[in-house]
Design an enzyme around this catalytic site. Structure first.
Site, mmCIF file in Angstrom:
data_model
loop_
_atom_site.group_PDB
_atom_site.id
_atom_site.type_symbol
_atom_site.label_atom_id
_atom_site.label_comp_id
_atom_site.label_asym_id
_atom_site.label_seq_id
_atom_site.Cartn_x
_atom_site.Cartn_y
_atom_site.Cartn_z
ATOM 1 N N ARG A 56 0.857 -1.197 0.000
ATOM 2 C CA ARG A 56 0.000 0.000 0.000
ATOM 3 C C ARG A 56 0.887 1.240 0.000
ATOM 4 O O ARG A 56 0.621 2.218 -0.671
ATOM 5 C CB ARG A 56 -0.966 0.012 1.191
ATOM 6 N N TYR A 108 -15.498 18.965 -14.059
ATOM 7 C CA TYR A 108 -15.995 17.603 -14.291
ATOM 8 C C TYR A 108 -17.144 17.288 -13.324
ATOM 9 O O TYR A 108 -17.075 17.624 -12.137
ATOM 10 C CB TYR A 108 -14.822 16.630 -14.086
ATOM 11 N N ASP A 180 -6.773 20.408 -12.622
ATOM 12 C CA ASP A 180 -7.081 19.142 -13.289
ATOM 13 C C ASP A 180 -6.605 19.287 -14.734
ATOM 14 O O ASP A 180 -7.196 20.026 -15.520
ATOM 15 C CB ASP A 180 -8.598 18.887 -13.211
ATOM 16 N N LYS A 205 -7.634 8.583 -18.999
ATOM 17 C CA LYS A 205 -7.854 9.267 -20.276
ATOM 18 C C LYS A 205 -6.577 9.310 -21.116
ATOM 19 O O LYS A 205 -6.063 8.273 -21.455
ATOM 20 C CB LYS A 205 -8.435 10.664 -19.995
HETATM 21 C C1 PLP Z 1 -12.701 11.278 -16.150
HETATM 22 C C2 PLP Z 1 -12.348 12.543 -15.503
HETATM 23 C C3 PLP Z 1 -12.181 12.629 -14.120
HETATM 24 C C4 PLP Z 1 -12.457 11.454 -13.196
HETATM 25 O O1 PLP Z 1 -11.532 10.430 -13.321
HETATM 26 P P1 PLP Z 1 -11.857 8.876 -13.112
HETATM 27 O O2 PLP Z 1 -10.585 8.200 -13.514
HETATM 28 O O3 PLP Z 1 -13.019 8.535 -14.001
HETATM 29 O O4 PLP Z 1 -12.191 8.672 -11.673
HETATM 30 C C5 PLP Z 1 -11.790 13.839 -13.586
HETATM 31 N N1 PLP Z 1 -11.579 14.920 -14.359
HETATM 32 C C6 PLP Z 1 -11.741 14.881 -15.690
HETATM 33 C C7 PLP Z 1 -11.508 16.108 -16.496
HETATM 34 C C8 PLP Z 1 -12.127 13.695 -16.305
HETATM 35 O O5 PLP Z 1 -12.314 13.675 -17.634
#
Ligand code: PLP
Length: 387
Positions: A56, A108, A180, A205
């Protein structure tokens, strides 16, 4: 705590993408980082070990990924998590009851849900503002503001925030700027060079790029802040398994190549859509008609593969979504394959209808994640879908 190898910052982006954070395996010389599929590590004697005690806290596959992405973002430390939301949830544990946050109104949907439905119950307060205007960010700050939280470009309307201006405002309030960077990726945008304190991604992504896992990663440059994030990572435990960490590490080796193609496909498709549907119907920061095109040119190296279009009605959107063959109807983004979705009923279904309307997420809005297929086939697909 995973710090980048100091020499990893000396090479250019593409070389770092392939090599940073990785060393040939000491046992065999294997060029690919092994998937250390283990929960624990045998210790030589009481109090004598190789620095690894329980997975962990530390895992060598995860550490290779953390170093790699930290080197790509230009930060000293990386922390991988089991999802983007798990990553943000852990970042928010840096704060406490009574802290206030200024948040982009267009973040998001899952970010908004975490703040509004969960963290609000713990005494944190959030002000949502249109962060396109730095003055609105400054006006929303109070003596309790602990962080400014932005996402740029935003999903799905491709609105931008001036990262440098947001950083200056945050620092004048002794608050952190949290960015982000999922939509742009470190290839197209480098928030640390503009003053960010924490950068995070849904590695699901573009970083992974192949739609085959869920993950998140946070990057931090400050030593003390990094020590606090490492403590939370181990204490809260939202860590990824080594196989998922390895899949992202494989993905980042081609990040620069993929982003170049996402970007060139995005530019061509956006220009084609603008000529077909009208400039005012296409949301893409690379179009000269985008109201923040100048800012996009200033703080991004390219514009990427995310485009939204206003078809005019739910019926028109449904027709387009129903007719595509190369684009697939699905949530998510950033993979090599092109995806198409309907934000109002898919990615943003958890946002209340009145709020969706305020934000401009209409029933006719369609979002495209342009993949890396041949652009002629993508345009032909959209052409027949819109016929
Ligand atoms: C998909 C996404 C998230 C969330 O991430 P997960 O891996 O689905 O938990 C956060 N911010 C943006 C801009 C995203 O496209």
């Amino acid at each position: 705590m995973t710090k980048i190898f100091d020499e990893d910052m000396s090479a250019a982006f593409g070389t770092r993408a392939i090599h940073a954070g990785q060393r040939p395996d000491p046992l065999s010389g294997a060029i690919m980082t092994p998937i250390y599929q283990t929960s624990t590590y045998v210790q030589e004697a009481l109090g004598v070990n190789k620095g690894y005690e329980y997975a962990r806290g530390r895992n060598p596959t995860r550490e290779a990924l953390e170093r790699n992405v930290a080197a790509l973002e230009g930060a000293k430390y990386g922390f991988a998590f089991s999802s983007g939301m798990g990553c943000l949830d852990s970042i928010m544990k840096l704060f406490r009851s009574g802290d206030h946050f200024v948040v982009g109104e267009n973040v998001y949907g899952g970010t908004y849900r975490l703040f509004d439905k969960i963290l609000r119950n713990y005494g944190m307060t959030f002000s949502y503002v249109d962060t396109r205007d730095p003055q609105l960010i400054a006006d929303a700050c109070t003596s309790a503001t602990a962080a400014i939280i932005i996402e740029t470009p935003t999903n799905p309307l491709m609105r931008l925030t001036d990262i440098q201006a947001a950083a200056d405002i945050a620092h004048s309030h002794k608050a952190l700027l949290i960015v982000d960077n999922t939509f742009a990726s470190p290839y197209l945008q480098q928030p640390f060079t503009l003053g960010a304190d924490i950068v995070w991604h849904s590695s699901t992504k573009y970083l992974n790029g192949h739609s085959d896992m869920i993950g998140g990663i946070a990057l931090v440059d400050d030593d003390d802040l990094a020590a606090r994030v490492q403590f939370i990572l181990n204490a809260s435990g939202a860590v990824p398994g080594p196989m998922d960490a390895w899949l992202v590490l494989r993905g980042t080796k081609t990040l620069h190549l993929r982003m170049e193609r996402h970007d060139s496909n995005g530019r061509e498709i956006a220009a084609w859509l603008a000529s077909r549907m009208g400039e005012d119907k296409v949301f893409y920061p690379g179009l000269a008609s985008h109201p923040q095109h100048a800012l996009a040119v200033k703080q991004m190296k390219g514009f990427g593969g995310m485009i939204s279009v206003e078809t005019g009605s739910r019926e028109a959107a449904a027709r387009m979504l129903g007719r595509v063959h190369v684009f697939s109807l699905a949530e998510s983004l950033g993979g090599v394959e092109s995806l198409i979705n309907h934000p109002a009923e898919m990615t943003h279904a958890s946002v209340e209808p009145a709020r969706r309307a305020e934000l401009g997420i209409t029933e006719g809005l369609v979002r495209l994640s342009c993949g890396v297929e041949d652009v002629g086939d993508l345009i032909a697909d959209l052409d027949q879908a819109l016929a």
